[in-house]
Write an enzyme that holds these catalytic residues in place. Structure first.
Site, PDB file in Angstrom:
ATOM      1  N   ASP A   1       0.808  -1.221   0.000  1.00  0.00           N
ATOM      2  CA  ASP A   1       0.000   0.000   0.000  1.00  0.00           C
ATOM      3  C   ASP A   1       0.841   1.272   0.000  1.00  0.00           C
ATOM      4  O   ASP A   1       0.444   2.297   0.544  1.00  0.00           O
ATOM      5  CB  ASP A   1      -0.969   0.020   1.205  1.00  0.00           C
ATOM      6  CG  ASP A   1      -1.832  -1.223   1.239  1.00  0.00           C
ATOM      7  OD1 ASP A   1      -2.243  -1.680   0.171  1.00  0.00           O
ATOM      8  OD2 ASP A   1      -2.078  -1.740   2.349  1.00  0.00           O
TER       9      ASP A   1
ATOM     10  N   LYS B   1       1.855   2.032  -5.174  1.00  0.00           N
ATOM     11  CA  LYS B   1       2.372   1.431  -6.425  1.00  0.00           C
ATOM     12  C   LYS B   1       1.435   1.721  -7.590  1.00  0.00           C
ATOM     13  O   LYS B   1       1.877   1.980  -8.708  1.00  0.00           O
ATOM     14  CB  LYS B   1       2.542  -0.094  -6.247  1.00  0.00           C
ATOM     15  CG  LYS B   1       3.523  -0.466  -5.159  1.00  0.00           C
ATOM     16  CD  LYS B   1       3.611  -1.967  -4.959  1.00  0.00           C
ATOM     17  CE  LYS B   1       2.377  -2.593  -4.356  1.00  0.00           C
ATOM     18  NZ  LYS B   1       2.119  -2.201  -2.953  1.00  0.00           N
TER      19      LYS B   1
ATOM     20  N   GLY C   1      -4.676  -4.216  -3.577  1.00  0.00           N
ATOM     21  CA  GLY C   1      -5.677  -3.163  -3.732  1.00  0.00           C
ATOM     22  C   GLY C   1      -4.952  -1.891  -4.078  1.00  0.00           C
ATOM     23  O   GLY C   1      -4.142  -1.403  -3.292  1.00  0.00           O
ATOM     24  N   HIS C   2      -5.171  -1.408  -5.295  1.00  0.00           N
ATOM     25  CA  HIS C   2      -4.491  -0.186  -5.730  1.00  0.00           C
ATOM     26  C   HIS C   2      -5.536   0.887  -6.000  1.00  0.00           C
ATOM     27  O   HIS C   2      -6.434   0.675  -6.808  1.00  0.00           O
ATOM     28  CB  HIS C   2      -3.713  -0.432  -7.025  1.00  0.00           C
ATOM     29  CG  HIS C   2      -2.784  -1.613  -6.960  1.00  0.00           C
ATOM     30  ND1 HIS C   2      -1.772  -1.704  -6.047  1.00  0.00           N
ATOM     31  CD2 HIS C   2      -2.735  -2.756  -7.692  1.00  0.00           C
ATOM     32  CE1 HIS C   2      -1.129  -2.851  -6.229  1.00  0.00           C
ATOM     33  NE2 HIS C   2      -1.693  -3.510  -7.220  1.00  0.00           N
TER      34      HIS C   2
ATOM     35  N   GLN D   1       1.754  -6.440  -3.498  1.00  0.00           N
ATOM     36  CA  GLN D   1       2.324  -6.606  -2.163  1.00  0.00           C
ATOM     37  C   GLN D   1       3.668  -5.868  -2.055  1.00  0.00           C
ATOM     38  O   GLN D   1       3.816  -4.832  -2.660  1.00  0.00           O
ATOM     39  CB  GLN D   1       2.457  -8.098  -1.790  1.00  0.00           C
ATOM     40  CG  GLN D   1       1.102  -8.779  -1.622  1.00  0.00           C
ATOM     41  CD  GLN D   1       0.398  -9.040  -2.938  1.00  0.00           C
ATOM     42  OE1 GLN D   1       0.953  -9.650  -3.840  1.00  0.00           O
ATOM     43  NE2 GLN D   1      -0.811  -8.575  -3.073  1.00  0.00           N
TER      44      GLN D   1
ATOM     45  N   THR E   1      -7.610  -1.025   0.960  1.00  0.00           N
ATOM     46  CA  THR E   1      -8.414  -0.932  -0.264  1.00  0.00           C
ATOM     47  C   THR E   1      -9.156  -2.244  -0.506  1.00  0.00           C
ATOM     48  O   THR E   1     -10.227  -2.269  -1.096  1.00  0.00           O
ATOM     49  CB  THR E   1      -7.486  -0.664  -1.479  1.00  0.00           C
ATOM     50  OG1 THR E   1      -6.604   0.405  -1.144  1.00  0.00           O
ATOM     51  CG2 THR E   1      -8.251  -0.280  -2.720  1.00  0.00           C
TER      52      THR E   1
ATOM     53  N   LEU F   1       4.330  12.324   1.343  1.00  0.00           N
ATOM     54  CA  LEU F   1       5.078  13.280   2.166  1.00  0.00           C
ATOM     55  C   LEU F   1       4.116  14.308   2.773  1.00  0.00           C
ATOM     56  O   LEU F   1       4.309  14.769   3.894  1.00  0.00           O
ATOM     57  CB  LEU F   1       6.150  13.980   1.303  1.00  0.00           C
ATOM     58  CG  LEU F   1       7.119  14.887   2.051  1.00  0.00           C
ATOM     59  CD1 LEU F   1       7.985  14.092   3.029  1.00  0.00           C
ATOM     60  CD2 LEU F   1       8.026  15.657   1.078  1.00  0.00           C
TER      61      LEU F   1
ATOM     62  N   GLY G   1       0.364  14.276  -2.781  1.00  0.00           N
ATOM     63  CA  GLY G   1      -1.096  14.202  -2.755  1.00  0.00           C
ATOM     64  C   GLY G   1      -1.532  13.007  -3.575  1.00  0.00           C
ATOM     65  O   GLY G   1      -0.725  12.449  -4.331  1.00  0.00           O
TER      66      GLY G   1
HETATM   67  P1  GDP Z   1      -0.720   0.276  -3.578  1.00  0.00           P
HETATM   68  O1  GDP Z   1      -1.349  -0.977  -3.098  1.00  0.00           O
HETATM   69  O2  GDP Z   1       0.754   0.314  -3.349  1.00  0.00           O
HETATM   70  O3  GDP Z   1      -1.071   0.590  -5.007  1.00  0.00           O
HETATM   71  O4  GDP Z   1      -1.293   1.461  -2.683  1.00  0.00           O
HETATM   72  P2  GDP Z   1      -2.831   1.691  -2.243  1.00  0.00           P
HETATM   73  O5  GDP Z   1      -3.580   2.214  -3.400  1.00  0.00           O
HETATM   74  O6  GDP Z   1      -3.357   0.495  -1.538  1.00  0.00           O
HETATM   75  O7  GDP Z   1      -2.643   2.789  -1.113  1.00  0.00           O
HETATM   76  C1  GDP Z   1      -2.040   4.018  -1.362  1.00  0.00           C
HETATM   77  C2  GDP Z   1      -3.050   5.153  -1.085  1.00  0.00           C
HETATM   78  O8  GDP Z   1      -2.356   6.376  -0.988  1.00  0.00           O
HETATM   79  C3  GDP Z   1      -4.069   5.348  -2.193  1.00  0.00           C
HETATM   80  O9  GDP Z   1      -5.294   5.700  -1.595  1.00  0.00           O
HETATM   81  C4  GDP Z   1      -3.509   6.500  -3.019  1.00  0.00           C
HETATM   82  O10 GDP Z   1      -4.516   7.272  -3.662  1.00  0.00           O
HETATM   83  C5  GDP Z   1      -2.841   7.307  -1.948  1.00  0.00           C
HETATM   84  N1  GDP Z   1      -1.642   8.051  -2.370  1.00  0.00           N
HETATM   85  C6  GDP Z   1      -0.656   7.658  -3.234  1.00  0.00           C
HETATM   86  N2  GDP Z   1       0.324   8.596  -3.272  1.00  0.00           N
HETATM   87  C7  GDP Z   1      -0.048   9.576  -2.420  1.00  0.00           C
HETATM   88  C8  GDP Z   1       0.566  10.810  -1.999  1.00  0.00           C
HETATM   89  O11 GDP Z   1       1.662  11.168  -2.404  1.00  0.00           O
HETATM   90  N3  GDP Z   1      -0.134  11.557  -1.070  1.00  0.00           N
HETATM   91  C9  GDP Z   1      -1.350  11.180  -0.571  1.00  0.00           C
HETATM   92  N4  GDP Z   1      -1.945  11.956   0.328  1.00  0.00           N
HETATM   93  N5  GDP Z   1      -1.939  10.024  -0.955  1.00  0.00           N
HETATM   94  C10 GDP Z   1      -1.306   9.247  -1.849  1.00  0.00           C
HETATM   95  P1  IMO Z   2      -0.966  -4.241  -2.229  1.00  0.00           P
HETATM   96  O1  IMO Z   2      -0.580  -4.769  -3.579  1.00  0.00           O
HETATM   97  C1  IMO Z   2      -0.947  -4.821   2.102  1.00  0.00           C
HETATM   98  C2  IMO Z   2      -1.045  -8.977   3.516  1.00  0.00           C
HETATM   99  C3  IMO Z   2      -2.288  -9.439   4.272  1.00  0.00           C
HETATM  100  C4  IMO Z   2      -1.659 -10.470   5.199  1.00  0.00           C
HETATM  101  C5  IMO Z   2      -0.584 -11.121   4.327  1.00  0.00           C
HETATM  102  C6  IMO Z   2      -1.014 -12.419   3.671  1.00  0.00           C
HETATM  103  O2  IMO Z   2      -2.232  -3.456  -2.214  1.00  0.00           O
HETATM  104  O3  IMO Z   2       0.187  -3.518  -1.584  1.00  0.00           O
HETATM  105  P2  IMO Z   2      -2.641 -13.013   1.657  1.00  0.00           P
HETATM  106  O4  IMO Z   2      -4.112 -12.757   1.472  1.00  0.00           O
HETATM  107  O5  IMO Z   2      -1.795 -12.390   0.602  1.00  0.00           O
HETATM  108  O6  IMO Z   2      -2.313 -14.454   1.880  1.00  0.00           O
HETATM  109  O7  IMO Z   2      -2.271 -12.274   3.048  1.00  0.00           O
HETATM  110  O8  IMO Z   2      -0.274 -10.162   3.321  1.00  0.00           O
HETATM  111  N1  IMO Z   2      -1.305  -8.395   2.187  1.00  0.00           N
HETATM  112  C7  IMO Z   2      -1.230  -7.083   1.911  1.00  0.00           C
HETATM  113  N2  IMO Z   2      -0.999  -6.025   2.710  1.00  0.00           N
HETATM  114  N3  IMO Z   2      -1.104  -4.634   0.772  1.00  0.00           N
HETATM  115  C8  IMO Z   2      -1.302  -5.692  -0.046  1.00  0.00           C
HETATM  116  O9  IMO Z   2      -1.309  -5.586  -1.394  1.00  0.00           O
HETATM  117  C9  IMO Z   2      -1.412  -6.993   0.517  1.00  0.00           C
HETATM  118  N4  IMO Z   2      -1.627  -8.228   0.002  1.00  0.00           N
HETATM  119  C10 IMO Z   2      -1.536  -9.087   1.037  1.00  0.00           C
HETATM  120  O10 IMO Z   2      -2.872  -8.372   4.976  1.00  0.00           O
HETATM  121  O11 IMO Z   2      -0.998  -9.825   6.264  1.00  0.00           O
HETATM  122 MG    MG Z   3      -2.832  -1.587  -1.763  1.00  0.00          MG
END
Ligand code: GDP
Ligand code: IMO
Ligand code: MG
Length: 430
Positions: free
Chosen positions: A13, A16, A40-41, A223, A298, A331, A414
């Protein structure tokens, strides 16, 4: 031009999806190489917010071909729900390619994920419950069902029967659940066959040909480093290779074709699920990071565990992945904090650790050693150049860069697509 890999440098999270989307218009192919719908992205484009789980984030960029590589585990129901959802919002997904060698998350994998977690009790992993672990276990046990198997019905039924023998014993005798029939599984999977067929390809061949022709290929990891099955905080990890090496095994593209390896790291640290996290905060600062950073999963909606930036972790990520660049996200979430601690080392039983302790118990007992940096109060979301940032924010980024052993090439200020400061180009030759 290049093959570039994006990986999470912490526990997931990190942003990415946003980083992939940022590069999308310059990229010909985006490949998801590991994981499944545990990811979850969130991608924010203008006033639209997209939540993607199984599909690579590049699917939102017109002209960029999205690819689900052989290293992914695919839940067909989720795949088509996600495609339908995007179609309703006007996103053209017809170019999607799915590897014939990707494994399918069969319905029994979801069942087993949930019952296993329940039976583990206090030892549970806190999985997303999507069947990820059991699907990869079947792959390694040579009991998996692959996308290509859908097109040979007799073989498919035979494989399902083989996979169910031991599972039904386990489900009925140990977990006190009902047995699962071959037909119900086969019927559910075969219902997707015709819709899937036009997307199925030898994706390794397609990607290698594209690279031969000079196309740019971006490999998008799900992940993160600390959730990698080999290098993460085992056993509190996911079941796939989420580090840069996984981009090669999970796509059928060799390491000599990768030019840049981009680690995504938040300006602080979060984690979902169980397992050690040395900088976790249980006080008002943790709540503040969660509230201001909207740190709720997400995929499962679970509140994320929050803590200060852990440079021991990101130094480790630099080494394990051979990072060439870091994208430091969020940041802006640190704005308004007077003194910002950064974990520079650990201490375990009075001994200082510069690198991750080797054994599980020592890591679980690791206490962060902090160095604090002055904060800033100015709104930074409008900054587009590094020099636009307040001096204290610049100093924080420079300190984090040095401690993380890798240059910071982009800074997120942001959630929006444009809310970034670009310092060095992320798509570069080696
Ligand atoms: P991922 O799984 O690595 O793709 O990340 P997620 O989407 O699960 O979580 C990242 C969250 O941070 C999302 O809600 C993005 O919209 C948000 N986000 C990403 N970059 C920034 C940033 O620079 N600032 C803020 N405030 N939010 C961000
Ligand atoms: P993104 O791509 C954060 C965590 C789960 C659990 C462990 C194993 O959005 O960064 P699983 O269902 O994969 O067997 O769970 O990994 N986990 C994540 N945590 N972001 C993710 O994906 C994750 N995908 C799995 O919470 O601790
Ligand atoms: Mg995510």
């Amino acid at each position: 031009m290049p093959g570039a890999v994006i990986v999470g440098a912490q526990w997931g999270d990190e942003g990415k999806g946003k980083a992939t989307d940022l590069l999308g218009s310059r990229v010909d192919y985006v490949v998801k190489f590991n994981g499944g719908n545990n990811a979850g992205h969130t991608v924010v484009i203008g006033d639209q917010k997209f939540a993607l789980h199984l599909l690579p984030s590049g699917i939102l960029t017109p002209g960029c071909t999205p690819v689900i590589g052989n290293g992914v585990v695919v839940d067909l129901r989720v795949l088509f729900e996600e495609l339908d959802g995007l179609a309703e919002r006007g996103v053209d997904t017809s170019d999607l390619l799915v590897s014939n060698a990707a494994h399918i998350i069969a319905p029994y994998a979801r069942t087993l994920d949930n019952v296993t977690e329940r039976f583990l009790g206090k030892r549970k992993i806190g999985t997303t419950g999507r069947g990820i672990g059991p699907a990869y276990a079947d792959k390694i046990n040579r009991l998996g069902i692959r996308v290509g198997d859908l097109f040979d019905e007799a073989l498919l039924r035979d494989k399902i029967e083989g996979a169910l023998v031991a599972k039904n014993h386990l489900l009925v005798k140990v977990y006190n659940r009902r047995a699962i029939g071959v037909d119900e599984v086969a019927d559910e999977l075969l219902a997707y066959r015709d819709r899937l067929e036009p997307h199925v390809a030898d994706t390794s061949l397609v990607l290698n040909n594209a690279l031969d022709e000079g196309d740019t290929v971006l490999f998008e990891g799900g992940q993160a480093t600390m959730l990698d099955v080999d290098h993460g905080t085992y056993p509190f990890v996911t079941s796939s290779s989420a580090t840069a090496g996984g981009a090669c095994t999970g796509s059928g593209v060799g390491p000599t074709r990768i030019d840049s390896v981009i680690g995504i790291a938040k300006a602080y640290t979060t984690r979902v699920g169980e397992g050690p996290m040395p900088t976790e905060l249980h006080d008002q600062w943790g709540d503040r990071l969660r509230d201001v950073g909207h740190e709720f999963g997400t995929t499962t909606g679970r509140p994320r565990r929050c803590g200060w930036y852990d440079a021991v972790i990101t130094r480790f990520a630099s080494r394990i992945n051979g990072l060439t660049d870091i994208v430091l996200t969020k940041l802006d979430v640190l704005t308004g904090i007077e003194e910002i601690p950064v974990c520079v080392n650990y201490e375990v039983d009075g001994v200082r650790y510069q690198d991750l302790p080797l054994d599980q118990a020592a890591f679980a007992a690791a206490k962060p050693v902090y160095e604090s940096f002055p904060g800033w109060t100015e709104d930074i979301s409008g900054c587009r150049e590094f020099s636009d940032l307040p001096q204290a924010a610049q100093d924080y980024v420079k300190a984090v860069e040095e401690l993380s052993d890798c240059r910071i090439s982009t800074i997120g200020v942001g959630p929006g697509r444009d809310e970034v400061i670009q310092i060095n180009d992320l798509l570069h030759a080696r």
